[in-house]
Write an enzyme that holds these catalytic residues in place. Structure first.
Site, mmCIF file in Angstrom:
data_model
loop_
_atom_site.group_PDB
_atom_site.id
_atom_site.type_symbol
_atom_site.label_atom_id
_atom_site.label_comp_id
_atom_site.label_asym_id
_atom_site.label_seq_id
_atom_site.Cartn_x
_atom_site.Cartn_y
_atom_site.Cartn_z
ATOM 1 N N GLN A 216 40.260 43.813 30.412
ATOM 2 C CA GLN A 216 40.604 42.398 30.372
ATOM 3 C C GLN A 216 39.658 41.558 29.525
ATOM 4 O O GLN A 216 40.058 40.578 28.935
ATOM 5 C CB GLN A 216 40.601 41.816 31.793
ATOM 6 C CG GLN A 216 41.984 41.625 32.345
ATOM 7 C CD GLN A 216 42.493 42.900 32.957
ATOM 8 O OE1 GLN A 216 41.880 43.431 33.859
ATOM 9 N NE2 GLN A 216 43.592 43.395 32.461
ATOM 10 N N ASN B 260 46.538 44.840 26.021
ATOM 11 C CA ASN B 260 45.266 44.411 25.430
ATOM 12 C C ASN B 260 45.216 44.876 23.982
ATOM 13 O O ASN B 260 44.655 45.918 23.662
ATOM 14 C CB ASN B 260 44.102 44.987 26.242
ATOM 15 C CG ASN B 260 44.336 44.869 27.740
ATOM 16 O OD1 ASN B 260 44.406 45.879 28.437
ATOM 17 N ND2 ASN B 260 44.493 43.663 28.220
ATOM 18 N N ASN C 269 51.181 39.782 30.725
ATOM 19 C CA ASN C 269 50.861 41.171 31.036
ATOM 20 C C ASN C 269 49.380 41.400 30.742
ATOM 21 O O ASN C 269 48.994 41.655 29.610
ATOM 22 C CB ASN C 269 51.737 42.098 30.204
ATOM 23 C CG ASN C 269 51.630 43.533 30.682
ATOM 24 O OD1 ASN C 269 50.587 43.942 31.194
ATOM 25 N ND2 ASN C 269 52.699 44.293 30.515
ATOM 26 N N ASP C 270 48.592 41.297 31.780
ATOM 27 C CA ASP C 270 47.137 41.433 31.650
ATOM 28 C C ASP C 270 46.732 42.757 31.023
ATOM 29 O O ASP C 270 45.568 42.945 30.659
ATOM 30 C CB ASP C 270 46.491 41.374 33.040
ATOM 31 C CG ASP C 270 46.316 39.957 33.530
ATOM 32 O OD1 ASP C 270 46.051 39.075 32.703
ATOM 33 O OD2 ASP C 270 46.448 39.740 34.747
ATOM 34 N N CYS C 271 47.664 43.667 30.958
ATOM 35 C CA CYS C 271 47.334 45.019 30.506
ATOM 36 C C CYS C 271 47.766 45.303 29.081
ATOM 37 O O CYS C 271 47.602 46.424 28.597
ATOM 38 C CB CYS C 271 47.954 46.036 31.460
ATOM 39 S SG CYS C 271 47.346 45.826 33.118
#
Ligand code: BGC
Ligand code: NOJ
Length: 832
Positions: A503, A490, A486-488
């Site tokens: 990112q 963070n 899940n690139d999101c």
């Protein structure tokens, strides 16, 4: 229910989707090209072409997010008396008497009819050619002679798609063309560092041309009414700077019933440094002439098209199912496999949602995509694995993305996504199981593309596993880094500055306790694969195949390595059971401070899909009922009419500690959208658990052919492929699809249906049969080519969801459920 408007339908015999109304709710596109030269084409012939890299070698120009949407493309204007029209309706939008667009396997055919003339254009990129063919057939269906004026149109991009859209102080002075007979050459920047040019040719004499955009269109006109076309008079303009285009003008006379073909060719050429010019300032056209000569007649083009069709026949003959359910069969046999090939070629770079300038090939994305196409083109999968691994760092971390043209890692995004390394195991194991080619492990592969740094691919796999083990947090769970799948998510980002990228920003990461349960599950799944691989190698080393060449592998103790990794996997399982279980489902993560994410204790986003998917696939705590509970919770809390949402409830406010995930409005993207990509993880979890009814019901909800009729309007995007995201139940308009085509969903849907639902699983020694079906499933047959064998496998489910009772190979009952590989044709009967 109100009857929905229909825009098209499937034509399974021709493997086409037929669009019958040009005004689709969103441009419905297709992809042309299979190796180096690629094009995107919409149902109204919009789109663009590029060579290898949509950013650095854009051949024709395209304006994203334009008004109107999808303006610009390869356009043919037909002027018949006072009427000007296009075969694909746009851009003139003259009402047509008939319109049809057929998107097929790497080709698109657009047909329009107006006032007794039919214009049909077949668009495709011939195999191994750096060119797009546009074969236009004009037919006079009226009783009178037709005198038509035909104008073609392409707009050149000044090669770098990013600077083309921004550096106008330079761009307006650099454009250059040459015209020779019926060919218009685009040679901007060729005088200096470029060794490539493009051309647009037609195989007939022309009566005029234009290469300057403003002359052709007119400064106060539009694509819909270019002044040259409206006046029916070319200007033979020669572009110097500004915006070069290519337009041929052809006068066509057709007797009643007569038809004529025109072959237009959009080509790309590279010259060696010392052969760039044939005279000062004049480009060397030898290669262009040669390419044109290969495709300058209808017969040659038809042959090239037949070859392309044969290529696709062969690709789609490798796995073929007959269930009697057309909706399933067409997705499995045609569209899902086709979408997998497109994602192989494009990764996440160029679609109508990806502008081609943002992202190259993803490390994790490309490894996952591999399971979607490895059965079709194993040698290219092999190369892909080596390319990907070459962007790894010596510590096992890796560049998150690389550019296809250079194959170098992208510095602006860098690394630090801690799930990335595991995916290399996932891709490589899939490749070896399909091909039996263990020699890939013996390939010497560099780090960060640095010559001299090469080690074997196996060592890359080893350091990938070690990267996880060396980056554990306080609960002995994997540290998440910048994000996991899940690139999101963070968790070390901590950003209040809208100009910072979620990112790539880690404002605070020292001392982080941010751990990921998704990576934990992924590590267990790929760790088990790694252990099995090591054991298999050991077995083979002891006799069956020749030993590895490289000295490191020759002396390597694979069984000790298997043991070492098994311990790490067991430890991870324990850590998840101890610190990753919330009572009814698996936690999602721990944040920077060590607080739970995805827990009943949380105010919002109490449950996430990713860890349910990976930990159920890994069967963590199955014996304690965790798997079943987790799967039940997915049904209870994540499932809705259109699929399973990513998290529930959606975030309603931005959370500084969580990053991008909480930046999206409710129901979209990673904030409780139906991220189709990870629905299959849960479906596979269901299959492993043997719950066929549930697996199928989740699967059918996001299967394009199942939602085709219901959602032509609601869903909006192409009904023949999966999209990355469907708006979730918390969204303003649940069910709306976005980001079609380039998504890991393609490969995961394929992996799910081919291996886990229909149950045909390639394995080191043969094909493992292990279906998981709804009780209602009838008998079905899969024809599977596998290495040098061809199997016809008929499954008799007998109302069972899971469990193979007997397997008969060529009339002989076998022990177990793996059909041992042997070359040749075989028949297999499976009773459940
Ligand atoms: C998107 C992700 C995507 C990421 C990568 C984010 O804005 O929501 O889906 O993977 O960007 O660029
Ligand atoms: C899209 C990206 O391409 C993929 O790598 C990522 O896993 C998903 N978005 C989820 O964020």
């Amino acid at each position: 229910m109100e009857q929905q408007k229909r825009y098209g339908h499937f034509d399974d015999n021709n493997r086409e989707y037929v669009i019958t109304d040009p005004q689709t709710p969103w441009p419905w596109i297709n992809y042309l090209g299979n190796e180096d030269f690629f094009s995107l084409i919409s149902n109204t012939a919009g789109g663009y072409s590029f060579y290898k890299d949509a950013k650095f070698r854009r051949i024709t120009r395209y304006r994203y997010n334009n008004v109107p949407m999808d303006n610009g493309g390869r356009y043919f204007y037909i002027k018949d008396g006072d009427t000007v029209w296009n075969p694909g309706w746009k851009p003139c939008k003259t009402p047509l008497d008939f319109y049809e667009c057929r998107h097929g396997m790497s080709y698109t055919r657009v047909t329009g009819r107006k006032n007794g003339v039919e214009a049909s254009v077949l668009f495709f990129v011939p195999l191994k050619k750096w060119a797009e063919v546009q074969k236009l057939t004009l037919k006079n269906e009226s009783n009178e002679v037709k005198n038509l004026k035909l104008f073609s149109f392409e707009e050149w991009c000044l090669w770098n798609a990013a600077t083309d859209m921004e550096n106008f102080q330079r761009n307006f002075s650099t454009g250059e063309v040459e015209i020779e007979g019926s060919t218009i050459y685009h040679k901007t920047e060729y005088r200096e560092r470029r060794n490539h040019y493009a051309f647009y040719h037609v195989n007939t004499e022309i009566q005029g041309f234009d290469t300057d955009r403003e002359t052709f269109v007119g400064l106060y006109n539009e694509f819909a009414d270019p002044q040259v076309v409206m006046e029916g008079r070319p200007r033979n303009s020669h572009a110097h700077g500004w915006s070069p285009i290519a337009s041929h003008y052809i006068e066509v006379t057709l007797k009643p019933g007569e038809s004529k073909d025109f072959v237009f060719l959009l080509g790309y050429i590279e010259n060696e440094q010392d052969k760039k010019f044939s005279a000062p300032q004049v480009i060397n056209k030898d290669k262009a002439h040669a390419l044109i000569a290969e495709l300058d007649t209808t017969a040659k083009v038809d042959k090239a098209f037949a070859e392309l069709c044969e290529y696709w026949d062969a690709l789609l003959n490798i796995y073929k199912v007959r269930t009697g359910n057309d909706k399933l069969d067409r997705m499995v046999n045609i569209w899902n496999q086709y979408q997998c090939m497109v994602t192989f070629n494009f990764s996440r770079s160029a679609s109508f949602f990806e502008s081609g300038v943002g992202r190259g090939m993803g490390f994790r994305d490309s490894n996952q995509d591999l399971v979607g196409f490895v059965h079709q083109i194993p040698p290219r999968a092999r190369q892909r694995i080596i390319d990907i691994a070459s962007t790894q760092f010596p510590d096992g971390g890796c560049y998150h993305q690389y550019q296809p043209l250079t194959k170098r890692g992208n510095n602006d995004i860098g690394g630090g996504f801690n799930d990335d390394p595991c995916w290399l195991i996932f891709g490589t194991v899939a490749y070896i199981k399909e091909t039996g080619d263990f020699s890939i492990l013996d390939e010497m592969v560099p780090f960060d593309n640095q010559p001299g740094s090469e080690v074997t691919l196996f060592e890359h796999l080893k350091i990938s596993m070690d990267h996880v083990i060396k980056n554990l947090g306080p609960h002995m769970l994997p540290l998440i880094g910048r994000a996991d799948w899940n690139d999101c998510l963070n968790l070390n980002c901590f950003s209040w500055d809208p100009n910072e990228s979620f990112q790539t920003t880690e404002n605070v990461s020292e001392g982080t306790k941010a751990e990921s349960l998704m990576i934990a599950g992924l590590f267990v799944v790929t760790g088990k694969d790694y252990v099995a691989l090591c054991n298999k190698i050991e077995e083979l080393k002891n006799g069956k195949i020749e030993n590895f060449n490289s000295s490191t592998l020759k002396s390597f103790n694979f069984s000790a390595e298997a043991e070492r990794m098994q311990k790490a996997v067991d430890a991870m399982i324990e850590a998840v059971k101890k610190h990753g279980w919330d009572g009814e489902w698996y936690l999602r993560a721990y944040d920077f401070y060590g607080n739970k994410i995805g827990s009943n204790e949380c105010e919002e986003a109490k449950i996430f899909i990713e860890s349910q998917g990976w930990c159920t696939m890994a069967e963590i705590g199955a014996e304690d009922g965790m798997v079943a509970k987790s799967l039940d919770s997915c049904k209870k809390y994540l499932e809705c009419e259109h699929g399973m949402v990513l998290n529930n409830p959606a975030f309603t406010k931005y959370i500084y500690e969580y990053g991008e995930i909480s930046s999206y409005p409710e129901g979209y993207k990673e904030n409780a959208g139906i991220f189709c990509h990870n629905n299959p993880w849960v479906i596979i979890g269901e299959c492993i658990a043997g719950r066929g009814n549930d697996a199928w019901s989740h699967y059918a909800k996001i299967l394009p052919s199942y939602v085709e009729e219901k959602y032509q309007t609601l869903h909006k995007v192409e009904p023949y492929v999966n999209c990355q995201m469907v708006a979730g139940k918390d969204a303003f308009k649940p069910g709306e699809g976005k980001n079609s085509w380039l998504t890991g969903t393609a490969a995961w849907m394929w992996y799910t249906v081919s291996e886990f639902i229909l149950g045909i699983k390639p394995d080191y020694d043969g094909i493992r049969i292990d279906p998981c079906l709804p009780e209602t499933a009838g008998d079905y047959t899969v024809n599977r080519k596998f290495r040098d064998a061809e199997y016809e496998i008929t499954i008799h489910p007998n109302g069972q969801q899971k469990g193979v009772k007997s397997v008969t190979l060529d009339g002989q009952k076998i022990d177990g459920t793996v059909i041992p590989y042997s070359a040749g044709k075989h028949t297999v009967e499976v009773v459940m």
